[in-house]
Write an enzyme that holds these catalytic residues in place. Structure first.
Site, PDB file in Angstrom:
ATOM      1  CB  CYS A  48     -76.681   3.396 108.753  1.00 46.25           C
ATOM      2  SG  CYS A  48     -76.075   4.597 107.556  1.00 46.25           S
ATOM      3  CB  CYS A  51     -76.694   2.001 103.963  1.00 49.14           C
ATOM      4  SG  CYS A  51     -75.845   1.358 105.424  1.00 49.14           S
ATOM      5  CB  CYS A  97     -72.241   3.701 108.206  1.00 48.20           C
ATOM      6  SG  CYS A  97     -73.004   2.177 107.610  1.00 48.20           S
ATOM      7  CB  CYS A 100     -73.279   3.477 103.217  1.00 45.34           C
ATOM      8  SG  CYS A 100     -73.731   4.524 104.615  1.00 45.34           S
ATOM      9  CB  CYS A 120     -70.599  11.809 120.604  1.00 41.33           C
ATOM     10  SG  CYS A 120     -71.422  13.380 120.756  1.00 41.33           S
TER      11      CYS A 120
HETATM   12 FE    FE Z   1     -74.665   3.215 106.313  1.00 39.98          FE
END
Ligand code: FE
Length: 139
Positions: A48, A51, A97, A100, A120
């Site tokens: 990510c 984070c 995610c 976060c 995607c």
């Molecule tokens: Fe994240």
């Protein structure tokens, strides 16, 4: 999964580039075929961009031709969360995610086996770590 991260939008603005902020925190979408990982197939890990949580592995990445990086599965089932998305006159499933809450992209049911799913994902929502670098940092 690591502990959840909660930052204010002001704190996110400081941490992220304007393009990352627009996509991750405002549920934006990069233009098709413009993202840096759309045609990128090095072995490694995608985290990510907000984070750092591990989200996808190169082994599940494939070229969908959709214009965005596509994966058939997340690295762990609980790395991402799904949300119904009725924006833009479409019914889609948004992916965020799990650590976060940042927007990553959408999941569709037209992917390859073994899952039949297509995650995607915006390139701007990911940071890539190549496999050799990971081995170096592990030792
Ligand atoms: Fe994240």
């Amino acid at each position: 999964m690591d502990e959840k991260i909660k930052l204010t939008e002001t704190e996110w603005r400081v941490r992220l580039t304007p393009e990352q902020y627009r996509i991750l925190r405002e549920k934006g979408t990069e233009r098709a075929f413009t993202g840096k990982y759309e045609s990128f197939f090095e072995p490694g890990l995608y985290r990510c961009a907000a984070c750092g949580q591990p989200l996808f592995e190169s082994a599940t990445k494939y070229h969908s031709g959709s214009g965005w990086p596509s994966f058939y599965a997340p690295i762990e089932p609980d790395a991402v969360e799904e949300h119904g998305d009725h924006s833009a006159f479409m019914v889609r499933t948004e992916i965020t995610c799990s650590r976060c809450g940042s927007h990553l992209g959408h999941v569709f049911e037209d992917g390859p086996q073994p899952t039949g799913l297509r995650y995607c994902i915006n390139s701007a929502a990911l940071t890539f770590e190549s496999t050799p670098e990971r081995q170096k940092s592990d030792s």
